[in-house]
Write an enzyme that holds these catalytic residues in place. Sequence first.
Site, PDB file in Angstrom:
ATOM      1  N   ASP A   1     -40.599  22.647   7.787  1.00  0.00           N
ATOM      2  CA  ASP A   1     -41.834  21.982   8.216  1.00  0.00           C
ATOM      3  C   ASP A   1     -42.953  22.967   8.547  1.00  0.00           C
ATOM      4  OD1 ASP A   1     -40.348  19.551   8.150  1.00  0.00           O
ATOM      5  OD2 ASP A   1     -39.562  20.038  10.132  1.00  0.00           O
TER       6      ASP A   1
ATOM      7  N   LYS B   1     -45.347  24.344   3.992  1.00  0.00           N
ATOM      8  CA  LYS B   1     -45.226  24.883   2.626  1.00  0.00           C
ATOM      9  C   LYS B   1     -45.955  23.999   1.629  1.00  0.00           C
ATOM     10  CE  LYS B   1     -40.777  24.599   3.014  1.00  0.00           C
ATOM     11  NZ  LYS B   1     -40.672  24.323   4.457  1.00  0.00           N
TER      12      LYS B   1
ATOM     13  N   GLN C   1     -37.139  23.227   3.162  1.00  0.00           N
ATOM     14  CA  GLN C   1     -36.555  23.603   4.457  1.00  0.00           C
ATOM     15  C   GLN C   1     -37.028  25.023   4.841  1.00  0.00           C
ATOM     16  OE1 GLN C   1     -33.883  22.205   2.101  1.00  0.00           O
ATOM     17  NE2 GLN C   1     -34.889  20.349   2.753  1.00  0.00           N
TER      18      GLN C   1
ATOM     19  N   GLY D   1     -39.716  17.028   3.003  1.00  0.00           N
ATOM     20  CA  GLY D   1     -40.846  16.106   3.051  1.00  0.00           C
ATOM     21  C   GLY D   1     -42.096  16.943   3.029  1.00  0.00           C
ATOM     22  N   HIS D   2     -42.697  17.085   1.879  1.00  0.00           N
ATOM     23  CA  HIS D   2     -43.893  17.915   1.778  1.00  0.00           C
ATOM     24  C   HIS D   2     -45.132  17.047   1.894  1.00  0.00           C
ATOM     25  CE1 HIS D   2     -41.799  21.600  -0.203  1.00  0.00           C
ATOM     26  NE2 HIS D   2     -41.402  21.330   1.019  1.00  0.00           N
TER      27      HIS D   2
HETATM   28  P1  IMP Z   1     -29.542  18.011   5.806  1.00  0.00           P
HETATM   29  O1  IMP Z   1     -30.359  18.969   4.993  1.00  0.00           O
HETATM   30  O2  IMP Z   1     -30.025  16.602   5.702  1.00  0.00           O
HETATM   31  O3  IMP Z   1     -28.076  18.170   5.550  1.00  0.00           O
HETATM   32  O4  IMP Z   1     -29.743  18.415   7.358  1.00  0.00           O
HETATM   33  C1  IMP Z   1     -29.265  19.646   7.896  1.00  0.00           C
HETATM   34  C2  IMP Z   1     -30.258  20.213   8.909  1.00  0.00           C
HETATM   35  O5  IMP Z   1     -31.442  20.623   8.226  1.00  0.00           O
HETATM   36  C3  IMP Z   1     -30.708  19.218   9.981  1.00  0.00           C
HETATM   37  O6  IMP Z   1     -30.920  19.931  11.194  1.00  0.00           O
HETATM   38  C4  IMP Z   1     -32.044  18.715   9.448  1.00  0.00           C
HETATM   39  O7  IMP Z   1     -32.903  18.272  10.485  1.00  0.00           O
HETATM   40  C5  IMP Z   1     -32.582  19.990   8.807  1.00  0.00           C
HETATM   41  N1  IMP Z   1     -33.514  19.715   7.717  1.00  0.00           N
HETATM   42  C6  IMP Z   1     -33.236  19.290   6.465  1.00  0.00           C
HETATM   43  N2  IMP Z   1     -34.361  19.164   5.748  1.00  0.00           N
HETATM   44  C7  IMP Z   1     -35.365  19.533   6.541  1.00  0.00           C
HETATM   45  C8  IMP Z   1     -36.771  19.663   6.335  1.00  0.00           C
HETATM   46  O8  IMP Z   1     -37.329  19.424   5.257  1.00  0.00           O
HETATM   47  N3  IMP Z   1     -37.486  20.093   7.416  1.00  0.00           N
HETATM   48  C9  IMP Z   1     -36.903  20.409   8.599  1.00  0.00           C
HETATM   49  N4  IMP Z   1     -35.598  20.321   8.821  1.00  0.00           N
HETATM   50  C10 IMP Z   1     -34.826  19.893   7.795  1.00  0.00           C
END
Ligand code: IMP
Length: 430
Positions: free
Chosen positions: A18, A21, A226, A45-46
Amino acid sequence: MFDSSTRTLVVVGAQWGDEGKGKLVDVLAERADWVVRYQGGANAGHTVHIGDRQTVLHQVPSGILHPGVRCAIGNGVVLDPETLFDEVDELVKDGVDVNGRLYVSDRAHLVMPYHKRVDKQSAASKAIGTTGRGIGPCYEDKVARRGIRVLDLRHPERLQTLVERGVAHANQALASFGSAKRADAEYTLAVLNRLAPRLLSIADDVGLAIHRAVKGGATILLEGAQGSLLDIDHGTYPYVTSSSTTAGGAAIGTGIGPRSIDAALGVVKAYTTRVGSGPLPTEYDEAMGERVRKLGNEFGATTGRPRRCGWFDAVVVRYAVRVNGLSALAVTKLDVLDTLDRIALCTGYEFGGEVMEEFPGDIAALDGIAPRYEWFDGWQTSTAGARKLSDLPAAARAYLDRIEALVECPIRYVSVGTRRDQILEVEQRG
Ligand code: IMP
């Protein structure tokens, strides 16, 4: 960032995701021929703003909003075809022409409805605070060699066998969680068969296409999702996502060699946020967290969850500079700090009279540490209109200079608002 020596650039998050990017990719895509995603899936989520319009893209690369830019989803991505086409349909409704501009790697693994179900029901996912988008279960199947790839859609009999195997495995997992929910092979096949013709019409050997584009001198933007501290190897394990979010992942996840990547831009917020569980050494107390969350509108773009907020952590970002080999940084959301009277930077972690300056591999080493802070005067004036470094108040420049020195990486961009034009590019020195 694109010039005669930088044709292929990777953009990564250098904190916990977040970082903004999407905005940087959006700005840089103006000069790109290709924008390629290389890992993660619809957990990303961009958020991009065009004029007054806000768009959140989870699966389609953000470059799609630039006419003429080709977009690809690389083999390293776990692709949710339902989300992909929902987004494509929305984009088309908004007047975006995606025809002939969007490709998916035929080697990308598919996120199945049962992956999402398992992710949502698993206690382990809940403890980590995953997005519930099926990311972990899909990567698990990939590594266990029972995944389903886009190219499998070309072979209905093989697909049926793979789906039955995947469903059986998912049902074992659901039963072991004590969940009453079950996956269904017939339903899954119906979903896949409905989407297959559309998906196969854009499936390609993306690695080959990018290789040819690189050879032809095209400019390529590799869009990370991420953040580095969520990387499966280099992040705060086990509170991480299931893919290689760092720059090295861009070579693996697109199918080009590491030497084809010329530079890496790391994106950081002027403070720190994290969604989900896991360490966040500089986390604010409740009142300050609430204040900055409001100022920065810090709610997850995918799940809507409130983001945890804290001061800028130079230990974290210096680590990210190292593991990504960053060439430059983009600092975003500087304007969110505009009204604060004092601002802190974390320079190390104190524990038992010692100071830790390198980020540890074992998150247990962060238990009981106290961040060591340097304090700065707030600038208490709006930076939203700044378009060059000299437009920024001296106190803001001092803050940015200190970040640069501590993390050992030059700042190339500073973003001061959500709009596309609210960004300043710092002249390269030397
Ligand atoms: P997953 O990617 O859904 O398996 O989640 C694993 C961890 O990554 C969790 O703590 C999510 O909140 C975090 N996470 C996954 N995608 C994002 C993102 O786009 N932004 C921030 N945190 C993310």
